[in-house]
Design an enzyme around this catalytic site. Structure first.
Site, PDB file in Angstrom:
ATOM      1  N   ASP B   9       0.855  -1.177   0.000  1.00 41.93           N
ATOM      2  CA  ASP B   9       0.000   0.000   0.000  1.00 41.93           C
ATOM      3  C   ASP B   9       0.903   1.242   0.000  1.00 41.93           C
ATOM      4  OD1 ASP B   9      -2.435   1.628   0.509  1.00 41.93           O
ATOM      5  OD2 ASP B   9      -1.441   1.965   2.438  1.00 41.93           O
ATOM      6  N   ALA B  10       0.399   2.348  -0.507  1.00 39.01           N
ATOM      7  CA  ALA B  10       1.232   3.562  -0.593  1.00 39.01           C
ATOM      8  C   ALA B  10       1.004   4.525   0.575  1.00 39.01           C
ATOM      9  CB  ALA B  10       0.952   4.284  -1.918  1.00 39.01           C
ATOM     10  N   ASN B 123      -4.965   3.052  -3.807  1.00 41.03           N
ATOM     11  CA  ASN B 123      -6.100   3.877  -4.236  1.00 41.03           C
ATOM     12  C   ASN B 123      -5.650   5.064  -5.085  1.00 41.03           C
ATOM     13  OD1 ASN B 123      -8.291   2.543  -3.041  1.00 41.03           O
ATOM     14  ND2 ASN B 123      -8.106   3.669  -1.105  1.00 41.03           N
TER      15      ASN B 123
END
Lengths: 228, 228
Positions: B9-10, B123
């Site tokens: 995830d970022a 996202n």
């Protein structure tokens, strides 16, 4: 089209979700809630709602009583109260009989006397809704308690809002939908209901693609809005 | 199956989402952030994520840059800073070049040297991800930046996790997925990835139907976990 049907969210809208923790904090058995109950209540509500959204996105539905317990367990741990079974049981018992906001009985009575259909549309399971409605004594002025359990997905999925038109055989534009949850009022606007956001806390409006038509501080003037 | 592919995830995981507000607060132009930046950053993140979930449930997708701005606008209003365009612009510019956590470059380099596939699954829109990766100087040790934009729905919808197997032609059990968001790690466990929850803040574990296999305080030991 004139409004024929007034539909209310339950938790936070008709019933005060902070009441369980506030009431337990006032009882002599739970000194551990002194100074902590408001944070516990806010976390409980936030996690409960988060879990409904996450389950709706992933298709992992369960009933609202389970996510209510899940949210409480997260919040008790965050407060350093994990394993306090007496407190947990008391809070859950109080959640089953949450206090209604004071203006609710007169407001619902006025709607019924004016001839509107009235209902709850809630994430709550049928048993939870019956518990709160009975405890608040408003069963006689509500035509139905519509629960997401009959469609198996939480708000704001459109299947939930579909329940209103099916039950009352009415168009979405005949429905006044009332919620204290900005996201619920917004999504219901997107669905086609006329909507009221009850913003008791004076929060900013959520930045979503839809906007509620009315914003109120409490429920007192709902009959006036319904009459148009 | 041994792990072949490490996916991160970022926002919150590789990149510090509080860095934008913290950095602006340290600049002479923004005294209005003194004492308020941490709450602003927390609200910004919370609303941003809420809006992704609500859009996923209702099918009203938009790109992450829009919900990032929506979350900021809510939070600025809550802080009494609505209409402060200079501050808004500065915070958004800083969000485009968020700081990576200090252990990130060495950790990713160790994974690449050990022969793992490496990627971001986020996202974030492709442009946002490129901005942060470039700013952190980790582009050379990431094989790909996978964005939800290619499927048009936000996490934790399973279509997002599908992107990993499609890109690397691997089974879900070969993937180590790392997220600081407990719900993201949990849902990825449910999908079939081996997962790490990076719990920097020491929060309680989310009560969801799935549980991450590993819980860490930071990213330092990820290469050891990947090697098994």
């Amino acid at each position: 089209m004139p409004i024929t049907t007034c539909v209310f969210d339950a938790y936070g809208t008709l019933f005060d979700v902070a009441a369980a923790a506030r009431q337990a904090a006032a009882e002599p058995d739970f000194p551990q809630l002194q100074g902590t109950w408001a944070t516990l209540a806010a976390n409980w509500r936030q996690k409960q709602i988060q879990y409904t959204w996450l389950r709706a996105v992933t298709g992992a539905h369960t009933d609202f009583w389970e996510v209510t317990q899940n949210g409480l367990d997260w919040s008790l741990e965050a407060a350093g109260l994990a394993g306090d079974d007496a407190l947990r049981e008391r809070l859950l018992a109080l959640y089953w009989e949450l206090q209604a906001y004071p203006e609710v009985p007169a407001m619902l009575t006025a709607l019924k006397e004016a001839g509107f259909n009235t209902a709850i549309l809630s994430n709550g399971s049928p048993g939870m809704l019956e518990g709160c409605v009975q405890s608040a004594g408003v069963g006689a002025v509500l035509d139905d308690l519509l629960s997401v359990e009959s469609v198996g997905v939480f708000k704001p999925h459109s299947s939930v809002y579909d329940l209103v038109g099916k039950r009352f055989d009415c168009a979405s534009s005949e429905v006044l939908f009332v919620s204290s949850n900005g996201w619920d009022a917004a999504a219901a606007s997107g669905y086609g209901f006329e909507t009221v956001w009850v913003n008791r806390a004076g929060e900013p409006m959520d930045r979503l693609p839809w906007t509620p038509q009315h914003v109120l501080n409490d429920l007192t003037t709902i009959p006036d809005i319904a009459k148009g």
